[in-house]
Every structure is written in structure tokens, then in C-alpha cells.
Design a protein around this motif. Structure first.
Motif, PDB file in Angstrom:
ATOM      1  N   GLN A   4      54.896  32.430  43.829  1.00  0.00           N
ATOM      2  CA  GLN A   4      54.604  33.244  44.627  1.00  0.00           C
ATOM      3  C   GLN A   4      53.173  33.867  44.621  1.00  0.00           C
ATOM      4  O   GLN A   4      52.567  33.877  45.626  1.00  0.00           O
ATOM      5  N   GLU A   5      52.730  33.903  43.344  1.00  0.00           N
ATOM      6  CA  GLU A   5      51.655  34.530  43.376  1.00  0.00           C
ATOM      7  C   GLU A   5      50.284  33.350  43.808  1.00  0.00           C
ATOM      8  O   GLU A   5      49.382  33.825  44.306  1.00  0.00           O
ATOM      9  N   LYS A   6      50.579  32.106  43.483  1.00  0.00           N
ATOM     10  CA  LYS A   6      49.868  31.244  43.775  1.00  0.00           C
ATOM     11  C   LYS A   6      49.635  30.956  45.240  1.00  0.00           C
ATOM     12  O   LYS A   6      48.581  30.744  45.726  1.00  0.00           O
ATOM     13  N   GLU A   7      50.698  31.404  45.939  1.00  0.00           N
ATOM     14  CA  GLU A   7      50.862  30.971  47.387  1.00  0.00           C
ATOM     15  C   GLU A   7      50.138  32.169  48.066  1.00  0.00           C
ATOM     16  O   GLU A   7      49.443  31.983  48.983  1.00  0.00           O
ATOM     17  N   ILE A   8      50.085  33.393  47.490  1.00  0.00           N
ATOM     18  CA  ILE A   8      49.306  34.580  47.932  1.00  0.00           C
ATOM     19  C   ILE A   8      47.819  34.394  47.654  1.00  0.00           C
ATOM     20  O   ILE A   8      47.117  34.556  48.549  1.00  0.00           O
ATOM     21  N   VAL A  86      43.085  38.860  44.014  1.00  0.00           N
ATOM     22  CA  VAL A  86      43.316  38.296  42.595  1.00  0.00           C
ATOM     23  C   VAL A  86      43.464  39.225  41.524  1.00  0.00           C
ATOM     24  O   VAL A  86      44.236  39.135  40.578  1.00  0.00           O
ATOM     25  N   LYS A  87      42.375  40.211  41.600  1.00  0.00           N
ATOM     26  CA  LYS A  87      42.447  41.425  40.620  1.00  0.00           C
ATOM     27  C   LYS A  87      43.685  42.065  40.414  1.00  0.00           C
ATOM     28  O   LYS A  87      44.320  42.410  39.461  1.00  0.00           O
ATOM     29  N   ASN A  88      44.293  42.203  41.555  1.00  0.00           N
ATOM     30  CA  ASN A  88      45.696  42.981  41.570  1.00  0.00           C
ATOM     31  C   ASN A  88      46.854  42.288  41.166  1.00  0.00           C
ATOM     32  O   ASN A  88      47.959  42.845  41.155  1.00  0.00           O
ATOM     33  N   LEU A  89      46.844  40.901  41.101  1.00  0.00           N
ATOM     34  CA  LEU A  89      47.872  40.163  40.603  1.00  0.00           C
ATOM     35  C   LEU A  89      48.005  40.227  39.018  1.00  0.00           C
ATOM     36  O   LEU A  89      48.237  40.442  38.381  1.00  0.00           O
TER      37      LEU A  89
END
Length: 89
Positions: A4-8, A86-89
Motif C-alpha cells: 500500500q505504501e509503494k502504491e502511494i 515519502v517522509k510521512n510514510l
């Protein structure tokens, strides 16, 4: 990193990539026009058609450089947005 993070991250990088493509398009157009004007001044210095065309080429070059500047500013804004995501992930 989860799927899911990769999709974001992938979704957030698309506008930045599109802005970069526009920047390159405007850069290559400006380079072509500048080279045409540079070599044209040497090859066709007194030609009437070149004199008329060079005035129009300078106008197109002005707008092309302004659009390139705008696309650079947009790209910087989108890159900052991407880095924040990206920083917030």
C-alpha cells in the motif's frame, strides 16, 4: 515498505514525472530554436525569409522559456509534495 505504501509513493511520483517531461520538451524546443538562430545568423545572414522568420522565432523562444520556467516551478512544488509524502510514510 508495504504494498500500500509503494502504491502511494508510485501515485505521488506521477505528477512529478509529468512535470519533468514537460520541462524536457520545452528545453529541447528552446535548444532547437537557439541553434537555428545561431547557425542561421551565420548561414543566411542577408536572406529576407530568414529575417522574417527569426523575428517569429524569438517570440516563440520567449514563450517557450516562460513555459519552461513555469514547468520548473511546478516541478519543484510537486517534488516538495512528493518528499513530504515519502517522509510521512
Amino acid at each position: 515498505m508495504t504494498e500500500q505504501e509503494k502504491e502511494i509513493v508510485a501515485k505521488a511520483s506521477v505528477p512529478m514525472t509529468v512535470a519533468n517531461v514537460f520541462r524536457w520538451i520545452f528545453l529541447m524546443a528552446a535548444l532547437f530554436i537557439v541553434l537555428f538562430l545561431f547557425f542561421g545568423n551565420k548561414l543566411w545572414e542577408g536572406a529576407e525569409w530568414y529575417t522574417a522568420l527569426s523575428g517569429k522565432a524569438y517570440s516563440v523562444l520567449l514563450w517557450d522559456i516562460l513555459l519552461m520556467l513555469i514547468s520548473n516551478i511546478i516541478r519543484i512544488i510537486l517534488t516538495a509534495r512528493y518528499n513530504r509524502i515519502v517522509k510521512n510514510l
